[in-house]
Design a protein around this motif. Sequence first.
Motif, PDB file in Angstrom:
ATOM      1  N   MET A   1     -10.771  45.018   5.218  1.00 14.14           N
ATOM      2  CA  MET A   1     -10.190  44.485   6.433  1.00 14.14           C
ATOM      3  C   MET A   1     -11.257  43.657   7.151  1.00 14.14           C
ATOM      4  N   ASN A   2     -10.868  42.475   7.582  1.00 16.16           N
ATOM      5  CA  ASN A   2     -11.812  41.651   8.334  1.00 16.16           C
ATOM      6  C   ASN A   2     -11.619  41.881   9.833  1.00 16.16           C
ATOM      7  N   LYS A   3     -12.445  41.230  10.644  1.00 18.86           N
ATOM      8  CA  LYS A   3     -12.422  41.458  12.092  1.00 18.86           C
ATOM      9  C   LYS A   3     -11.077  41.062  12.702  1.00 18.86           C
ATOM     10  N   LYS A   4     -10.514  39.943  12.284  1.00 20.28           N
ATOM     11  CA  LYS A   4      -9.229  39.510  12.843  1.00 20.28           C
ATOM     12  C   LYS A   4      -8.133  40.518  12.519  1.00 20.28           C
ATOM     13  N   GLU A   5      -8.112  41.022  11.313  1.00 22.35           N
ATOM     14  CA  GLU A   5      -7.127  42.030  10.931  1.00 22.35           C
ATOM     15  C   GLU A   5      -7.344  43.336  11.701  1.00 22.35           C
ATOM     16  N   ALA A   6      -8.603  43.696  11.892  1.00 21.77           N
ATOM     17  CA  ALA A   6      -8.915  44.898  12.669  1.00 21.77           C
ATOM     18  C   ALA A   6      -8.452  44.736  14.115  1.00 21.77           C
ATOM     19  N   GLU A   7      -8.614  43.539  14.657  1.00 24.43           N
ATOM     20  CA  GLU A   7      -8.146  43.275  16.020  1.00 24.43           C
ATOM     21  C   GLU A   7      -6.624  43.411  16.097  1.00 24.43           C
ATOM     22  N   GLU A   8      -5.928  42.882  15.111  1.00 26.65           N
ATOM     23  CA  GLU A   8      -4.466  42.990  15.075  1.00 26.65           C
ATOM     24  C   GLU A   8      -4.036  44.455  15.008  1.00 26.65           C
ATOM     25  N   LEU A   9      -4.719  45.242  14.190  1.00 31.52           N
ATOM     26  CA  LEU A   9      -4.394  46.663  14.076  1.00 31.52           C
ATOM     27  C   LEU A   9      -4.698  47.400  15.372  1.00 31.52           C
ATOM     28  N   SER A  10      -5.821  47.096  15.986  1.00 35.11           N
ATOM     29  CA  SER A  10      -6.189  47.726  17.246  1.00 35.11           C
ATOM     30  C   SER A  10      -5.134  47.451  18.311  1.00 35.11           C
ATOM     31  N   VAL A  11      -4.709  46.210  18.422  1.00 34.32           N
ATOM     32  CA  VAL A  11      -3.687  45.838  19.399  1.00 34.32           C
ATOM     33  C   VAL A  11      -2.375  46.553  19.081  1.00 34.32           C
ATOM     34  N   LEU A  12      -1.997  46.596  17.823  1.00 34.89           N
ATOM     35  CA  LEU A  12      -0.763  47.271  17.423  1.00 34.89           C
ATOM     36  C   LEU A  12      -0.794  48.752  17.803  1.00 34.89           C
ATOM     37  N   PHE A  51      -5.709  58.057  18.880  1.00 34.53           N
ATOM     38  CA  PHE A  51      -7.017  57.706  19.423  1.00 34.53           C
ATOM     39  C   PHE A  51      -8.152  58.221  18.538  1.00 34.53           C
ATOM     40  N   LEU A  52      -8.116  59.501  18.216  1.00 34.66           N
ATOM     41  CA  LEU A  52      -9.229  60.109  17.485  1.00 34.66           C
ATOM     42  C   LEU A  52      -9.283  59.710  16.011  1.00 34.66           C
ATOM     43  N   GLU A  53      -8.130  59.630  15.374  1.00 43.11           N
ATOM     44  CA  GLU A  53      -8.101  59.414  13.932  1.00 43.11           C
ATOM     45  C   GLU A  53      -7.913  57.956  13.509  1.00 43.11           C
ATOM     46  N   MET A  54      -7.464  57.106  14.434  1.00 47.93           N
ATOM     47  CA  MET A  54      -7.201  55.714  14.060  1.00 47.93           C
ATOM     48  C   MET A  54      -8.033  54.726  14.879  1.00 47.93           C
ATOM     49  N   LEU A  55      -7.933  54.819  16.200  1.00 49.91           N
ATOM     50  CA  LEU A  55      -8.632  53.837  17.029  1.00 49.91           C
ATOM     51  C   LEU A  55     -10.152  54.049  17.036  1.00 49.91           C
ATOM     52  N   GLN A  56     -10.586  55.273  17.250  1.00 52.48           N
ATOM     53  CA  GLN A  56     -12.040  55.526  17.294  1.00 52.48           C
ATOM     54  C   GLN A  56     -12.743  55.061  16.013  1.00 52.48           C
ATOM     55  N   PRO A  57     -12.246  55.417  14.830  1.00 52.07           N
ATOM     56  CA  PRO A  57     -12.906  54.939  13.611  1.00 52.07           C
ATOM     57  C   PRO A  57     -12.869  53.406  13.484  1.00 52.07           C
ATOM     58  N   LEU A  58     -11.775  52.805  13.902  1.00 55.07           N
ATOM     59  CA  LEU A  58     -11.678  51.346  13.856  1.00 55.07           C
ATOM     60  C   LEU A  58     -12.698  50.709  14.792  1.00 55.07           C
ATOM     61  N   TYR A  62     -15.842  48.226  14.200  1.00 61.58           N
ATOM     62  CA  TYR A  62     -15.836  46.949  14.913  1.00 61.58           C
ATOM     63  C   TYR A  62     -16.007  47.232  16.408  1.00 61.58           C
ATOM     64  N   PRO A  63     -17.223  47.557  16.842  1.00 63.92           N
ATOM     65  CA  PRO A  63     -17.437  47.949  18.246  1.00 63.92           C
ATOM     66  C   PRO A  63     -17.047  46.864  19.247  1.00 63.92           C
ATOM     67  N   GLU A  64     -17.053  45.620  18.810  1.00 59.49           N
ATOM     68  CA  GLU A  64     -16.678  44.530  19.710  1.00 59.49           C
ATOM     69  C   GLU A  64     -15.186  44.554  20.059  1.00 59.49           C
ATOM     70  N   LEU A  65     -14.413  45.399  19.391  1.00 57.89           N
ATOM     71  CA  LEU A  65     -12.980  45.528  19.678  1.00 57.89           C
ATOM     72  C   LEU A  65     -12.660  46.693  20.619  1.00 57.89           C
ATOM     73  N   LYS A  66     -13.658  47.465  20.964  1.00 56.00           N
ATOM     74  CA  LYS A  66     -13.436  48.604  21.870  1.00 56.00           C
ATOM     75  C   LYS A  66     -13.158  48.057  23.275  1.00 56.00           C
ATOM     76  N   PRO A  67     -12.009  48.431  23.863  1.00 57.19           N
ATOM     77  CA  PRO A  67     -11.621  47.879  25.164  1.00 57.19           C
ATOM     78  C   PRO A  67     -12.566  48.263  26.303  1.00 57.19           C
ATOM     79  N   LYS A  68     -12.621  47.382  27.291  1.00 56.29           N
ATOM     80  CA  LYS A  68     -13.427  47.649  28.485  1.00 56.29           C
ATOM     81  C   LYS A  68     -13.040  48.968  29.133  1.00 56.29           C
ATOM     82  N   GLU A  69     -11.745  49.296  29.082  1.00 55.92           N
ATOM     83  CA  GLU A  69     -11.256  50.552  29.676  1.00 55.92           C
ATOM     84  C   GLU A  69     -11.843  51.776  28.976  1.00 55.92           C
ATOM     85  N   MET A  70     -12.390  51.563  27.783  1.00 59.91           N
ATOM     86  CA  MET A  70     -13.021  52.643  27.027  1.00 59.91           C
ATOM     87  C   MET A  70     -14.529  52.426  26.927  1.00 59.91           C
TER      88      MET A  70
END
Length: 92
Positions: A1-12, A51-58, A62-70
């Motif tokens: 998975m590349n960064k753009k795909e990771a961003e799409e998954l994170s948003v989803l 959050f724990l099993e999908m978003l945190q590992p993602l 790709y730490p640059e995708l971690k939201p400001k709220e987090m």
Amino acid sequence: MNKKEAEELSVLLMQVSGKLDQSVRFVMDKDTKENFESYRSNVGKVMGEIFLEMLQPLWARYPELKPKEMDGIYEVNPQIHEPHFYKPDENT
């Protein structure tokens, strides 16, 4: 998975969490207190797993995708949650 795909998954996944959050308000407004409390507890478990099993590992990958709220740097566009499937009536 590349960064753009990771961003799409994170948003989803954030959209899924947002819909689950809306569903809790829906049940709170439409069902009994007992059913609401049970539903809220179950949704909390699901959101915790997302959050724990999908978003945190993602975000660890790709730490640059971690939201400001987090405490990250990614600026989440609030429109990702539009349209809301449920908005409580402002008059109630």
